[in-house]
Enzyme design. Structure first.
Site, PDB file in Angstrom:
ATOM      1  N   LYS A 113      -0.302  10.176   3.745  1.00 30.78           N
ATOM      2  CA  LYS A 113      -1.250  10.333   2.551  1.00 30.78           C
ATOM      3  C   LYS A 113      -1.701  11.563   2.335  1.00 30.78           C
ATOM      4  O   LYS A 113      -1.996  12.027   1.163  1.00 30.78           O
ATOM      5  CB  LYS A 113      -2.156   9.346   2.974  1.00 30.78           C
ATOM      6  CG  LYS A 113      -2.011   7.625   3.138  1.00 30.78           C
ATOM      7  CD  LYS A 113      -1.739   7.212   1.865  1.00 30.78           C
ATOM      8  CE  LYS A 113      -1.652   5.639   2.008  1.00 30.78           C
ATOM      9  NZ  LYS A 113      -0.517   5.051   2.982  1.00 30.78           N
TER      10      LYS A 113
HETATM   11  C1  LIG Z   1       0.439   4.054   2.734  1.00 31.18           C
HETATM   12  C2  LIG Z   1       1.482   4.095   3.996  1.00 31.18           C
HETATM   13  C3  LIG Z   1       2.621   3.351   3.813  1.00 31.18           C
HETATM   14  C4  LIG Z   1       2.999   2.582   2.624  1.00 31.18           C
HETATM   15  O1  LIG Z   1       3.257   3.483   1.510  1.00 31.18           O
HETATM   16  P1  LIG Z   1       3.234   3.398  -0.394  1.00 31.18           P
HETATM   17  O2  LIG Z   1       3.416   4.332  -0.882  1.00 31.18           O
HETATM   18  O3  LIG Z   1       2.169   2.446  -0.332  1.00 31.18           O
HETATM   19  O4  LIG Z   1       4.499   2.520  -0.428  1.00 31.18           O
HETATM   20  C5  LIG Z   1       3.477   3.281   4.559  1.00 31.18           C
HETATM   21  N1  LIG Z   1       3.191   3.839   6.105  1.00 31.18           N
HETATM   22  C6  LIG Z   1       2.087   4.565   6.208  1.00 31.18           C
HETATM   23  C7  LIG Z   1       1.729   5.080   7.538  1.00 31.18           C
HETATM   24  C8  LIG Z   1       1.182   4.612   5.172  1.00 31.18           C
HETATM   25  O5  LIG Z   1      -0.258   5.258   5.331  1.00 31.18           O
END
Ligand SMILES: *Cc1c(COP(=O)(O)O)cnc(C)c1O
Length: 495
Positions: A113
């Site tokens: 993120k």
């Molecule tokens: C948010 C997240 C995901 C999923 O990503 P998306 O863009 O929602 O598909 C996968 N792994 C981790 C560790 C995340 O924080």
């Protein structure tokens, strides 16, 4: 370049308007009217560039209303100055002959993120000043873990913003709570909600639509904004790392010019894998997009059958950031595959809202199946994969990334497709120490932050500095609110 709503193509906005607004008023998601193409030599040109330079190069054609010097300053603040613990920012590691891993967790909160949430605050405040907005933005976030911390860190001490994060009191891990409660910054607030994630999320939605509250805050000089993953300002920075990974493979002579690579992405809200599709639209030679889910396999079923059905059991898994039954960014992909028919998108989304289910047309389903492969994996298989990668490749991964490795292995076995593949790694294994230790066969697992040292002792792999340092910070007292009293928490925060 203009952005259109997936539910109304007549609704056109400039980038700064689309980013400031987040969601279109018709409920649709802003999407570029056309996809800019990279010039034939662009990938060669970017080979020797830094990540920051690549970010400017890739983002600029989507952001006519921003200058190169603005974007250069944003990229420096987001990805420079030791914000990330490796200078490559998003390094590509070779795991075996044809498998590469794109590590997206070298940022300040050790989850992917950060890639978008380090950039979004600059795009957002830049957009607000272009739109002559003079009020301060109050970012409201409901989080089940990773997003909250990454948003706090991204918006920390950013001018003209304040950020308030709500999390479910008993619904985040100890480490995640500690990460939030040790957050630095003058403009941040953290509040636990007595309830589960849905209570926190519906509470935040209610605050957003409360007109009386909006008026009170306007008088105090504030308005609400969102750092949600449907904001275009979060999707765009994610396109950059796919382009960057391809450039790295070219630079290191792992692939030839024009050679295709597949990507395999652990997926929840569909934002990360959507960005890979967009990178391909721009001209990066990407073959199959492999969508990996955990036991909440609503996307696997959808890609295989064309039926999206959220009416099913919800599972709490050891890859919690993928525990999602409504995958909001899928709407953008359907918009493309429905030949940009906003009427068709509206009809599916109305069915989803009313019945929790829709079935796409044969042609949309066929497009998904040409472009995507999909698979899923349960917690036992996830742990087996963590152990196998460690024992055979001496490579330590977190549960989300392990889901992707498992799905890739199954895809290769079933399809015989041996194309070199980039697996996207979305979190540091040190964010999920207890489950990783368990997967590695550890029987007695320590409490609190001691698990971080325990995982280092077990593997010899050092923990990322921000997690290793957690034990030295004194957490602030957790503010707790009843789910009915979140409005009071906001008013106290914005006194
Ligand atoms: C948010 C997240 C995901 C999923 O990503 P998306 O863009 O929602 O598909 C996968 N792994 C981790 C560790 C995340 O924080």
């Amino acid at each position: 370049m203009y952005y259109v709503s997936t539910r109304n193509k007549g609704m056109k906005k400039l980038a700064a308007e689309a980013i400031a607004q987040g969601l279109s008023r018709d409920g649709g998601l802003f999407t570029p009217e056309v996809f800019p193409k990279l010039s034939p030599n662009a990938l060669e040109t970017m080979r020797e560039m830094s990540y920051q330079q690549r970010a400017v190069y890739v983002m600029k054609p989507f952001l006519d209303d921003f200058t190169v010097s603005e974007l250069t300053a944003y990229a420096k603040r987001a990805y420079g100055d030791n914000k990330f613990d490796v200078k490559e920012v998003a390094p590509v590691r070779q795991v075996d002959d044809t498998t590469y891993c794109l590590e997206l967790w070298h940022g300040p909160t050790c989850a992917f993120k950060d890639m978008a949430l380090q950039m979004l605050p600059h795009l957002l405040t830049g957009s607000l000043s272009k739109n002559s907005e003079d009020k301060t933005a109050c970012i409201l976030v409901a989080t089940s873990g990773d997003t909250g911390k990454a948003a706090l860190e991204g918006f920390r001490d950013v001018d003209k913003t304040r950020i308030l994060v709500f999390y479910p009191k008993d619904g985040v891990s100890d480490i995640q709570e500690l990460q939030m409660l040790t957050q630095q910054g003058e403009n941040v607030g953290i509040c636990a909600v007595e309830g589960n994630f849905d209570d926190a999320q519906s509470g935040v939605k209610r605050l957003f639509s409360d007109e009386k509250l909006r008026d009170v805050l306007a008088e105090r000089g504030y308005f609400f904004s969102s750092a949600n993953s449907i904001n275009w300002g979060r999707v765009l920075p994610q396109i950059v790392y796919y382009v960057s990974a391809y450039c790295d493979l070219l630079r290191d002579e792992k692939i030839q010019r024009g050679e295709k690579v597949n990507v395999c992405v652990p997926t929840g809200n569909f934002g990360d894998i959507l960005a890979a599709y967009y990178a391909r639209e721009m001209g990066v030679p990407i073959g199959k997009l492999i969508c990996a889910s955990n036991q909440n396999k609503v996307l696997t079923d959808f890609i295989r059958t064309g039926i999206y059905d959220r009416n099913r059991t919800f599972y709490n898994t050891i890859s919690p950031s993928m525990d999602i039954l409504i995958s909001s960014n899928l709407e953008r992909m359907i918009f493309e595959f429905a030949e940009r028919s906003d009427g068709e998108v509206r009809s599916y989304m109305t069915q989803l809202a009313n019945q929790g289910r829709y079935e796409v047309s044969d042609s949309v389903r066929a497009r998904f199946q040409q472009n995507f492969a999909a698979g899923f994996c349960d917690d036992t298989q996830t742990k087996e994969t963590i152990a196998k990668l460690w024992n055979e490749n001496h490579y330590l991964v977190d549960p989300h990334s392990a889901v992707a490795f498992h799905v890739l292995e199954e895809y290769r076995r079933e399809s015989g497709d041996e194309t070199p593949t980039i697996v996207v790694s979305t979190a540091s294994p040190f964010k999920f120490c207890a489950d990783v230790l368990d997967a590695l066969g550890e029987k007695e697992i320590a409490q609190g932050t001691a698990v971080i040292d325990q995982l280092t002792e077990k593997t010899g792999v050092p923990a990322p500095a921000p997690l290793a340092a957690l034990k030295h910070f004194k957490p602030r007292d957790a503010k707790v609110t009843a789910k009915e009293a979140m409005e009071t928490a906001v008013l106290d925060f914005l006194k």
